[in-house]
Design a protein around this motif. Sequence first.
Motif: not given
Length: 426
Positions: A305-310
């Motif tokens: 968090y906060p994610s920049s990729v999934f």
Amino acid sequence: MAVRRRPSIPNQTAAPPNPDPGGDPQPPNAAPSLDQFSLAPPKLGLILSVLALFLIPFFYLLFVHYQVESDLRYYISICVALSLVGFGFTVGLIPVAARYLLRRNMFGYDINKRGTPQGEVKVPETLGIVTAIVFLVVAIVLQLCTLTADSDWLVEYNAALACICFMTLLGFVDDVLDVPWRVKLALPFFASLPLMMAYAGHTSIIIPKPLVPYVGLSVLDLGVIYKVYMILLVIFCTNSINIHAGLNGLEVGQTVVISFAVLIHNLMQIGASTDIDYKQAHAFSIYIMWPLLTTSLGLLAFNWYPSSVFVGDTYTYFAGMSLAVVGILGHFSETLLLFFLPQILNFLYSCPQLFGFVHCPRHRLPRFDTQTGLLTGTNDMNLVNLFLRLFGRCTEKSLCIRLLIFQALSCLMCFGLRYILAGWYK
């Protein structure tokens, strides 16, 4: 958690006007160019601290606490070194792959940030493919360093890599085609076939000592039933990580915690045993788990968090299969299931929705309050919402940390149970 966006089909009847007569025509809703895309920097400070936290106790047990054979200690050290190289490659390749995935419209929006500027950002998806590729390369190079052509473990090691590779491919297909749930349940069965064909280990189980007077046997050979159990274990491990998800870092975080618990268990069994074959089984698990741990940490540097990729279903299937094959070939599937206690509870609690007895929405996620930035639990039946209902509203990051602490406590409880029941249960 991602809301997937599929690439739109361009209109074939009319071409859009081209503002630049000297340039190529631009399609409508075109994805950002590679030059325009910029990925947020990885959270290396946090990840390197976690990695150091794992390395210190592992090397203490390996070099100080247990008397491990020098050659085995040497091979395990090589494994750790190559895995750390894999960590560096994972961190370096993810931004490159993210650009191309975004260019192909493989992105999503973060549901848990809907209504905020972060919720409108296109987040590259399916980055688990990078982790899986680097893992496989490291595992193959490690095979050259640790196994000889006449090794008894060569066939099973290759079968394990074939299963992991097959499951990664099927996971990537799922991310691209978004296959329905009934198909997802069957995918691990096909991916486990190489392991079933190559498995040459025992098919018997040790009867718990308290039950021996009633059963009349101390060892029971299950035959084909044992292989059915192996297939079911593979299906559970791959899908259980996939459904215990929905928060930035949760899928990768739980894999990291379980992987480290498996590594400590392997080292404890190697140090306490004098059986060569038993030690080799747990050494095999270490050769798989260290690359999984480090490449997952490389992905977590971008997914936290906060994610920049999934990560996509590619990662959850790849991670679940990796854990399943070491549990099966290392002959500690019971212990592995204890490490999976939160996933088991989540699956059992989710069964009414998963099997259609209760309405199941597409995304069983909490409600996000744009005013406070807090998540509120819904009536959906999973651990994510249950924790919010039990312990109150909190931020997405706090909720993920709570769930990972629960995962770690479950693993510690497993070690405690093994210690308490040793000599009495089996």
